[in-house]
Motif scaffolding. Structure first.
Motif, short mmCIF file in Angstrom:
data_model
loop_
_atom_site.label_atom_id
_atom_site.label_comp_id
_atom_site.label_asym_id
_atom_site.label_seq_id
_atom_site.Cartn_x
_atom_site.Cartn_y
_atom_site.Cartn_z
N GLN A 266 -20.61 -1.56 -16.36
CA GLN A 266 -20.49 -2.68 -15.44
C GLN A 266 -21.82 -3.16 -14.89
OE1 GLN A 266 -17.36 -4.08 -14.87
NE2 GLN A 266 -16.77 -2.67 -16.49
N HIS A 267 -22.92 -2.58 -15.38
CA HIS A 267 -24.25 -2.97 -14.89
C HIS A 267 -24.82 -4.06 -15.79
CE1 HIS A 267 -24.09 0.43 -12.20
NE2 HIS A 267 -23.84 1.23 -13.21
N VAL A 268 -25.03 -5.22 -15.23
CA VAL A 268 -25.52 -6.37 -15.98
C VAL A 268 -26.90 -6.10 -16.55
CG1 VAL A 268 -26.12 -8.83 -15.85
CG2 VAL A 268 -24.16 -7.95 -14.56
N GLY A 269 -27.11 -6.53 -17.80
CA GLY A 269 -28.42 -6.40 -18.42
C GLY A 269 -28.65 -5.11 -19.16
N GLN A 270 -27.63 -4.22 -19.19
CA GLN A 270 -27.76 -2.96 -19.89
C GLN A 270 -26.79 -2.91 -21.07
OE1 GLN A 270 -27.48 0.41 -17.23
NE2 GLN A 270 -28.71 -0.56 -15.65
#
Length: 229
Positions: free
Chosen positions: A199-203
């Motif tokens: 749920q972590h954007v950019g990963q």
């Protein structure tokens, strides 16, 4: 994050289980014998749709034996692992599913021809084999194995990792229950590793995260054996 690229399927354990309130993950053991021990019957099940996360959902038409559950894992569970592993690698380059926890699991299922399709709501992930509320194991009828689906509801875990104290809450808030696919089990440490949507954007859009079930202080954890269509 631990890479699953070199992960290997475990030897199929012998189907010798105990059930009861006092059973826990620490009694799980993997056998070095790769011979399958179990029946080849095709189990079926239905769930009571009125159940909620705080209840133990039991099939309303048939209880599966340990041999049935082992046969099911040998036929379907190993394919779920291969599918999840492939999507984990794919997630390094692109989005898997719709980015949600349930979306990842559904994407895994979509690549397994014989898997029973699910709605992805509530209890509809398979045959319920394990229930834990806080530190109390309420249901355990089979060992947790790679390829099983695990779900967390408002789960708070607190304990130690090495010399450091940690605390985390999963399966709460607007994202709803955390649902993923078990990738590894360390029974002596009551620990599972889980492929789940990130749920972590950019990963990377799928991650591999470890959870120590003995550190569960509140909330609910359930594990489901994926069913055959």
């Amino acid at each position: 994050m631990a890479s699953s690229a070199q992960w290997e399927l475990p030897s199929i354990p012998q189907a010798t289980y105990e059930s009861g309130d006092e059973a826990d993950l620490a009694s799980s053991r993997f056998s070095g014998d790769s011979t399958f021990h179990g029946s080849t019957s095709t189990p079926t099940r239905k769930f009571d749709s009125r159940s909620n996360p705080g209840q133990i959902a039991r099939p309303v038409d048939q209880e599966l034996s340990a041999d049935d559950l082992m046969a099911l894992w040998g036929k379907i569970g190993v394919q779920v692992v291969e599918s999840a592993m492939g999507l984990f690698e794919k997630s390094k380059r692109s989005l898997v599913g719709d980015g949600s926890y349930a979306g990842f699991v559904k994407a895994v299922f979509s690549q397994v021809p014989d898997v029973q399709r699910v709605s992805g709501e509530g209890e509809d992930w398979g045959y319920l084999i394990y229930v834990q509320t806080a530190s109390s194991v309420q249901r355990r009828i089979a060992d947790i194995l790679p390829g099983d689906v695990i779900a967390f509801w408002d789960a708070k875990l607190k304990g130690h990792k090495g010399l450091q104290t940690y605390s985390q809450t999963v399966g709460a808030g607007e994202n709803g229950p955390l649902v993923g696919v078990v990738s590894e089990v360390e029974s002596k440490k009551c620990k599972v590793r889980v492929w789940q949507a990130n749920q972590h954007v950019g990963q990377q859009t799928v991650e591999n995260v470890s959870y120590r079930l003995e550190d569960l202080k509140s909330g609910i954890v359930k594990v489901f054996r994926v069913m055959e269509a």
